[in-house]
Motif scaffolding. Structure first.
Motif, PDB file in Angstrom:
ATOM      1  N   HIS A 190      -8.574   6.404   8.620  1.00 16.50           N
ATOM      2  CA  HIS A 190      -7.816   6.875   7.263  1.00 16.50           C
ATOM      3  C   HIS A 190      -8.777   6.252   6.177  1.00 16.50           C
ATOM      4  O   HIS A 190      -8.085   6.059   5.068  1.00 16.50           O
ATOM      5  CB  HIS A 190      -6.213   6.440   7.229  1.00 16.50           C
ATOM      6  CG  HIS A 190      -6.063   4.944   7.008  1.00 16.50           C
ATOM      7  ND1 HIS A 190      -4.736   4.523   7.728  1.00 16.50           N
ATOM      8  CD2 HIS A 190      -6.447   4.259   6.507  1.00 16.50           C
ATOM      9  CE1 HIS A 190      -4.795   3.460   7.423  1.00 16.50           C
ATOM     10  NE2 HIS A 190      -5.547   2.968   6.615  1.00 16.50           N
ATOM     11  N   LEU A 232       0.711  -1.313   0.025  1.00 19.19           N
ATOM     12  CA  LEU A 232      -0.191   0.039   0.112  1.00 19.19           C
ATOM     13  C   LEU A 232       0.670   1.245  -0.093  1.00 19.19           C
ATOM     14  O   LEU A 232       0.577   2.340  -0.799  1.00 19.19           O
ATOM     15  CB  LEU A 232      -0.939   0.190   1.042  1.00 19.19           C
ATOM     16  CG  LEU A 232      -1.917  -0.940   1.355  1.00 19.19           C
ATOM     17  CD1 LEU A 232      -2.619  -0.891   2.885  1.00 19.19           C
ATOM     18  CD2 LEU A 232      -3.298  -0.811   0.468  1.00 19.19           C
ATOM     19  N   GLU A 291      -9.096  -1.304   1.254  1.00 18.28           N
ATOM     20  CA  GLU A 291      -9.425  -0.158   2.473  1.00 18.28           C
ATOM     21  C   GLU A 291     -10.988  -0.143   2.634  1.00 18.28           C
ATOM     22  O   GLU A 291     -11.297   0.167   3.813  1.00 18.28           O
ATOM     23  CB  GLU A 291      -8.925   1.273   2.213  1.00 18.28           C
ATOM     24  CG  GLU A 291      -7.231   1.248   2.006  1.00 18.28           C
ATOM     25  CD  GLU A 291      -6.881   1.069   3.415  1.00 18.28           C
ATOM     26  OE1 GLU A 291      -7.341   1.844   4.134  1.00 18.28           O
ATOM     27  OE2 GLU A 291      -5.957   0.378   3.746  1.00 18.28           O
ATOM     28  N   GLU A 302       0.036   2.946   8.265  1.00 15.18           N
ATOM     29  CA  GLU A 302       0.295   1.366   7.820  1.00 15.18           C
ATOM     30  C   GLU A 302       1.652   0.656   8.142  1.00 15.18           C
ATOM     31  O   GLU A 302       1.959  -0.320   8.244  1.00 15.18           O
ATOM     32  CB  GLU A 302       0.062   1.464   6.104  1.00 15.18           C
ATOM     33  CG  GLU A 302      -1.434   1.924   5.698  1.00 15.18           C
ATOM     34  CD  GLU A 302      -2.386   0.853   6.294  1.00 15.18           C
ATOM     35  OE1 GLU A 302      -1.995   0.130   7.071  1.00 15.18           O
ATOM     36  OE2 GLU A 302      -3.464   1.098   5.693  1.00 15.18           O
ATOM     37  N   PHE A 313      -1.333   8.266   6.268  1.00 11.73           N
ATOM     38  CA  PHE A 313      -1.644   6.791   6.031  1.00 11.73           C
ATOM     39  C   PHE A 313      -0.669   6.009   6.074  1.00 11.73           C
ATOM     40  O   PHE A 313      -0.475   5.094   6.579  1.00 11.73           O
ATOM     41  CB  PHE A 313      -2.512   7.218   4.446  1.00 11.73           C
ATOM     42  CG  PHE A 313      -2.639   5.788   4.057  1.00 11.73           C
ATOM     43  CD1 PHE A 313      -3.992   5.156   4.076  1.00 11.73           C
ATOM     44  CD2 PHE A 313      -1.799   5.107   3.239  1.00 11.73           C
ATOM     45  CE1 PHE A 313      -4.304   4.049   3.696  1.00 11.73           C
ATOM     46  CE2 PHE A 313      -2.135   3.673   2.508  1.00 11.73           C
ATOM     47  CZ  PHE A 313      -3.423   3.146   2.723  1.00 11.73           C
ATOM     48  N   GLU A 342      -7.621   2.259  10.612  1.00 10.95           N
ATOM     49  CA  GLU A 342      -8.178   1.945   9.252  1.00 10.95           C
ATOM     50  C   GLU A 342      -9.572   2.704   9.147  1.00 10.95           C
ATOM     51  O   GLU A 342      -9.637   3.396   8.061  1.00 10.95           O
ATOM     52  CB  GLU A 342      -8.658   0.278   9.318  1.00 10.95           C
ATOM     53  CG  GLU A 342      -7.515  -0.399   9.046  1.00 10.95           C
ATOM     54  CD  GLU A 342      -6.551  -0.151   7.939  1.00 10.95           C
ATOM     55  OE1 GLU A 342      -7.086   0.154   7.038  1.00 10.95           O
ATOM     56  OE2 GLU A 342      -5.400  -0.131   8.144  1.00 10.95           O
TER      57      GLU A 342
HETATM   58 FE   LIG Z   1      -5.422   1.008   5.933  1.00 13.95          FE
END
Ligand SMILES: [Fe+2]
Ligand SMILES: [Fe+2]
Length: 266
Positions: free
Chosen positions: A162, A42, A123, A71, A67, A159
């Motif tokens: 974002h 990602l 996502e 992650e 983000f 999660e």
């Molecule tokens: Fe994520």
């Protein structure tokens, strides 16, 4: 939005961490196994999109950076937990090699547009998982291992936080309803197959060890049906051309988790 990192001690963690719902425990264990490959992927894809965003939507860049930091924290903590899984369950190495190769292939063979749609699909689904885990299943999670529970509560709260980022990036760089749907399908088929096979493997080991009996399985079926009823209408919304994760309000359980950690970068 900011990056947090919990201090979780997994030394006494149990891979069969949801005693009332072993299938959920092992599906999430399957997810934990792919995260140290999916989340760096990602980040790589978002970094590839950065130059286009700088031109078309520079206001998204700050969110993309947070983000990426979130992650990066996620996969490092999952990797620590995964070491426990590898120690407790034989036979996970081929799964690890398979998923590593898959994400390397996506990066080398697929287009940026394809990868962005895959990321957005993942996502979108993460948002449903977040709401389900944090708001709907406290009863099913009763007696769960506190370390692994904290891992998922923290991860899924971020999660939720974002949830808009990959959607906004995809809409800017590679818009289009059918393109977005193809990404959702690609992600869904890929990771569902992986987690189902890992879960089957782990369930078989625990059954052989006498840790899962028929009574537990019968009770957990009701949780699985509840999960289906929760997911189906929300997946249907994702498939609509007008879908957006933006309007979701942050519910109190999610807020409590987000507020529990000081800000810390990767
Ligand atoms: Fe994520
Ligand atoms: Fe994550």
């Amino acid at each position: 939005m900011h990056a947090r990192i919990p201090q979780i001690d997994f030394s006494n963690a149990d891979g069969l961490w949801i005693p009332r719902w072993p299938q959920m425990a092992h599906r999430l264990n399957g997810a934990s196994l792919f995260l140290p490959y999916l989340e760096p992927y990602l980040i790589r894809v978002m970094k590839q999109a950065r130059p286009i965003l700088a031109e078309k939507a520079p206001d998204l860049l700050a969110d993309v950076d947070v983000f990426n930091r979130q992650e990066a924290n996620h996969y490092k903590v999952h990797a620590a937990y995964n070491r426990v899984l590898f120690a407790q369950y034989p036979g996970l190495e081929p799964f690890d090699a398979e998923i590593k190769a898959d994400f390397e292939r996506f990066l080398s063979e697929e287009s940026l547009d394809w990868n962005l749609a895959y990321c957005e699909g993942f996502e979108c689904s993460g948002l449903i998982s977040s709401e389900f885990f944090l708001q709907e299943i406290d009863d099913a999670l009763g007696g769960s291992d506190p370390a692994v529970h904290e891992l998922w509560a923290w991860h899924l709260a971020e999660e939720f936080e974002h949830r808009n980022v990959t959607h906004d990036v995809l809409r800017t760089v590679a818009p289009g309803w059918l393109h977005r749907l193809r990404g959702f399908k690609a992600f869904g088929e890929h990771l569902q197959s992986f987690t189902a096979r890992v879960s089957e493997h782990l369930m078989a080991i625990d059954r052989e060890r006498g840790r899962i009996d028929d009574d537990v399985l019968a009770e957990s079926e009701a949780f699985t049906r509840r999960e289906g009823r929760f997911y189906r209408p929300r997946i249907l919304k994702i498939l609509m051309p007008w879908y957006s994760p933006h309007p979701r309000p942050t519910q109190a359980p999610t807020r409590r988790v987000l507020d529990a950690y000081p800000e810390k970068a990767a």
